[in-house]
Design a protein around this motif. Sequence first.
Motif, PDB file in Angstrom:
ATOM      1  N   ALA A  28      16.125  31.135   7.284  1.00 54.46           N
ATOM      2  CA  ALA A  28      17.582  31.253   7.260  1.00 54.46           C
ATOM      3  C   ALA A  28      18.146  31.179   8.669  1.00 54.46           C
ATOM      4  CB  ALA A  28      17.987  32.559   6.589  1.00 54.46           C
ATOM      5  N   GLN A  29      17.461  31.803   9.617  1.00 53.96           N
ATOM      6  CA  GLN A  29      17.909  31.762  11.018  1.00 53.96           C
ATOM      7  C   GLN A  29      17.817  30.345  11.572  1.00 53.96           C
ATOM      8  OE1 GLN A  29      19.280  34.242  12.779  1.00 53.96           O
ATOM      9  NE2 GLN A  29      19.598  32.845  14.464  1.00 53.96           N
ATOM     10  N   ALA A  30      16.740  29.641  11.241  1.00 53.32           N
ATOM     11  CA  ALA A  30      16.567  28.268  11.722  1.00 53.32           C
ATOM     12  C   ALA A  30      17.653  27.351  11.158  1.00 53.32           C
ATOM     13  CB  ALA A  30      15.181  27.749  11.341  1.00 53.32           C
ATOM     14  N   ILE A  31      17.967  27.510   9.890  1.00 59.84           N
ATOM     15  CA  ILE A  31      19.022  26.695   9.279  1.00 59.84           C
ATOM     16  C   ILE A  31      20.365  26.991   9.934  1.00 59.84           C
ATOM     17  CG2 ILE A  31      20.353  26.356   7.150  1.00 59.84           C
ATOM     18  CD1 ILE A  31      17.690  26.629   5.633  1.00 59.84           C
ATOM     19  N   ALA A  32      20.645  28.252  10.209  1.00 61.96           N
ATOM     20  CA  ALA A  32      21.900  28.621  10.873  1.00 61.96           C
ATOM     21  C   ALA A  32      21.957  28.020  12.275  1.00 61.96           C
ATOM     22  CB  ALA A  32      22.032  30.135  10.928  1.00 61.96           C
ATOM     23  N   ASP A  33      20.841  28.023  13.001  1.00 60.48           N
ATOM     24  CA  ASP A  33      20.805  27.428  14.343  1.00 60.48           C
ATOM     25  C   ASP A  33      21.063  25.927  14.292  1.00 60.48           C
ATOM     26  OD1 ASP A  33      20.263  29.889  15.463  1.00 60.48           O
ATOM     27  OD2 ASP A  33      18.100  29.538  15.664  1.00 60.48           O
ATOM     28  N   VAL A  34      20.452  25.249  13.341  1.00 61.25           N
ATOM     29  CA  VAL A  34      20.644  23.801  13.217  1.00 61.25           C
ATOM     30  C   VAL A  34      22.092  23.481  12.886  1.00 61.25           C
ATOM     31  CG1 VAL A  34      20.055  21.810  11.773  1.00 61.25           C
ATOM     32  CG2 VAL A  34      18.253  23.288  12.636  1.00 61.25           C
ATOM     33  N   GLU A  35      22.698  24.229  11.994  1.00 58.95           N
ATOM     34  CA  GLU A  35      24.092  23.993  11.636  1.00 58.95           C
ATOM     35  C   GLU A  35      25.009  24.252  12.827  1.00 58.95           C
ATOM     36  OE1 GLU A  35      24.641  26.512   8.254  1.00 58.95           O
ATOM     37  OE2 GLU A  35      23.767  25.060   6.867  1.00 58.95           O
ATOM     38  N   ARG A  36      24.734  25.301  13.600  1.00 58.71           N
ATOM     39  CA  ARG A  36      25.547  25.614  14.771  1.00 58.71           C
ATOM     40  C   ARG A  36      25.431  24.498  15.812  1.00 58.71           C
ATOM     41  NH1 ARG A  36      23.670  27.620  19.050  1.00 58.71           N
ATOM     42  NH2 ARG A  36      21.907  28.637  18.046  1.00 58.71           N
ATOM     43  N   GLN A  37      24.215  24.002  16.029  1.00 64.05           N
ATOM     44  CA  GLN A  37      24.024  22.909  16.985  1.00 64.05           C
ATOM     45  C   GLN A  37      24.717  21.638  16.517  1.00 64.05           C
ATOM     46  OE1 GLN A  37      19.779  22.663  17.395  1.00 64.05           O
ATOM     47  NE2 GLN A  37      19.691  24.347  18.879  1.00 64.05           N
ATOM     48  N   ALA A  38      24.695  21.377  15.219  1.00 65.80           N
ATOM     49  CA  ALA A  38      25.362  20.188  14.689  1.00 65.80           C
ATOM     50  C   ALA A  38      26.868  20.276  14.915  1.00 65.80           C
ATOM     51  CB  ALA A  38      25.051  20.026  13.202  1.00 65.80           C
ATOM     52  N   ILE A  39      27.434  21.458  14.743  1.00 63.32           N
ATOM     53  CA  ILE A  39      28.869  21.644  14.987  1.00 63.32           C
ATOM     54  C   ILE A  39      29.183  21.402  16.463  1.00 63.32           C
ATOM     55  CG2 ILE A  39      30.692  23.395  15.059  1.00 63.32           C
ATOM     56  CD1 ILE A  39      29.435  24.556  12.476  1.00 63.32           C
ATOM     57  N   GLU A  40      28.353  21.931  17.354  1.00 62.90           N
ATOM     58  CA  GLU A  40      28.560  21.733  18.786  1.00 62.90           C
ATOM     59  C   GLU A  40      28.473  20.252  19.153  1.00 62.90           C
ATOM     60  OE1 GLU A  40      25.696  24.206  20.738  1.00 62.90           O
ATOM     61  OE2 GLU A  40      26.697  26.060  20.142  1.00 62.90           O
ATOM     62  N   ASN A  44      31.477  17.964  20.782  1.00 61.64           N
ATOM     63  CA  ASN A  44      31.283  17.225  22.025  1.00 61.64           C
ATOM     64  C   ASN A  44      31.557  15.738  21.823  1.00 61.64           C
ATOM     65  OD1 ASN A  44      30.612  17.059  24.785  1.00 61.64           O
ATOM     66  ND2 ASN A  44      28.540  16.422  24.273  1.00 61.64           N
ATOM     67  N   MET A  45      31.118  15.187  20.699  1.00 66.75           N
ATOM     68  CA  MET A  45      31.375  13.777  20.408  1.00 66.75           C
ATOM     69  C   MET A  45      32.870  13.507  20.307  1.00 66.75           C
ATOM     70  SD  MET A  45      28.302  12.886  17.718  1.00 66.75           S
ATOM     71  CE  MET A  45      29.096  11.422  17.148  1.00 66.75           C
ATOM     72  N   ALA A  46      33.613  14.412  19.672  1.00 70.51           N
ATOM     73  CA  ALA A  46      35.059  14.240  19.549  1.00 70.51           C
ATOM     74  C   ALA A  46      35.717  14.311  20.921  1.00 70.51           C
ATOM     75  CB  ALA A  46      35.630  15.311  18.622  1.00 70.51           C
ATOM     76  N   ARG A  47      35.261  15.236  21.764  1.00 69.32           N
ATOM     77  CA  ARG A  47      35.825  15.359  23.114  1.00 69.32           C
ATOM     78  C   ARG A  47      35.569  14.092  23.915  1.00 69.32           C
ATOM     79  NH1 ARG A  47      33.878  16.495  28.057  1.00 69.32           N
ATOM     80  NH2 ARG A  47      31.777  16.791  27.258  1.00 69.32           N
ATOM     81  N   LEU A  48      34.347  13.586  23.863  1.00 66.17           N
ATOM     82  CA  LEU A  48      34.014  12.369  24.599  1.00 66.17           C
ATOM     83  C   LEU A  48      34.764  11.160  24.060  1.00 66.17           C
ATOM     84  CD1 LEU A  48      30.180  12.893  25.048  1.00 66.17           C
ATOM     85  CD2 LEU A  48      31.962  13.132  26.782  1.00 66.17           C
ATOM     86  N   ARG A  49      34.967  11.098  22.738  1.00 67.59           N
ATOM     87  CA  ARG A  49      35.715   9.998  22.148  1.00 67.59           C
ATOM     88  C   ARG A  49      37.158  10.004  22.647  1.00 67.59           C
ATOM     89  NH1 ARG A  49      35.397  11.338  17.088  1.00 67.59           N
ATOM     90  NH2 ARG A  49      33.354  10.398  16.848  1.00 67.59           N
ATOM     91  N   GLU A  50      37.769  11.191  22.708  1.00 65.64           N
ATOM     92  CA  GLU A  50      39.143  11.296  23.203  1.00 65.64           C
ATOM     93  C   GLU A  50      39.225  10.851  24.658  1.00 65.64           C
ATOM     94  OE1 GLU A  50      40.398  15.298  22.558  1.00 65.64           O
ATOM     95  OE2 GLU A  50      40.441  15.081  20.375  1.00 65.64           O
ATOM     96  N   LEU A  51      38.250  11.259  25.475  1.00 65.17           N
ATOM     97  CA  LEU A  51      38.245  10.833  26.873  1.00 65.17           C
ATOM     98  C   LEU A  51      38.101   9.320  27.001  1.00 65.17           C
ATOM     99  CD1 LEU A  51      36.000  13.597  28.498  1.00 65.17           C
ATOM    100  CD2 LEU A  51      38.445  13.244  28.852  1.00 65.17           C
ATOM    101  N   ARG A  52      37.198   8.735  26.205  1.00 61.65           N
ATOM    102  CA  ARG A  52      36.988   7.287  26.259  1.00 61.65           C
ATOM    103  C   ARG A  52      38.233   6.538  25.837  1.00 61.65           C
ATOM    104  NH1 ARG A  52      35.720   4.196  22.117  1.00 61.65           N
ATOM    105  NH2 ARG A  52      34.894   5.948  20.946  1.00 61.65           N
ATOM    106  N   GLU A  53      38.865   6.998  24.743  1.00 66.44           N
ATOM    107  CA  GLU A  53      40.078   6.318  24.269  1.00 66.44           C
ATOM    108  C   GLU A  53      41.208   6.439  25.281  1.00 66.44           C
ATOM    109  OE1 GLU A  53      40.662   8.130  20.472  1.00 66.44           O
ATOM    110  OE2 GLU A  53      39.178   6.842  19.479  1.00 66.44           O
ATOM    111  N   ALA A  54      41.332   7.594  25.935  1.00 66.32           N
ATOM    112  CA  ALA A  54      42.373   7.754  26.957  1.00 66.32           C
ATOM    113  C   ALA A  54      42.101   6.832  28.139  1.00 66.32           C
ATOM    114  CB  ALA A  54      42.429   9.204  27.414  1.00 66.32           C
ATOM    115  N   LYS A  55      40.838   6.709  28.545  1.00 65.03           N
ATOM    116  CA  LYS A  55      40.481   5.819  29.657  1.00 65.03           C
ATOM    117  C   LYS A  55      40.745   4.369  29.291  1.00 65.03           C
ATOM    118  CE  LYS A  55      36.590   4.578  32.633  1.00 65.03           C
ATOM    119  NZ  LYS A  55      36.682   3.146  32.436  1.00 65.03           N
ATOM    120  N   GLU A  56      40.382   3.986  28.066  1.00 64.08           N
ATOM    121  CA  GLU A  56      40.635   2.609  27.631  1.00 64.08           C
ATOM    122  C   GLU A  56      42.124   2.309  27.601  1.00 64.08           C
ATOM    123  OE1 GLU A  56      38.620   2.370  23.899  1.00 64.08           O
ATOM    124  OE2 GLU A  56      36.660   2.030  24.819  1.00 64.08           O
TER     125      GLU A  56
END
Length: 80
Positions: A28-40, A44-56
């Motif tokens: 249960a702890q391992a599954i919770a860790d994987v889900e938390r990492q996936a959210i992070e 991060n992907m959304a943040r980087l996408r916003e930066l890339r789109e603003a730069k473009e």
Amino acid sequence: MSARKSAVPSPEAIARSDRQRLAAEEGAQAIADVERQAIEVRKNMARLRELREAKEAADATHRASSPAPVPKKRATKLLR
């Protein structure tokens, strides 16, 4: 032949149930860790996408505002 279970569990049964309980808790702890990492990762992907789109967008406005480069004339070959 006695088919009844004794009221007192054997040491092997206690050890087995402890291992199963521990494995369930760790799983249960391992599954919770994987889900938390996936959210992070998604954040991060959304943040980087916003930066890339603003730069473009900034690059596109910069290209639109700057004059088009004038093509250079071909240099003549030097003969020896």
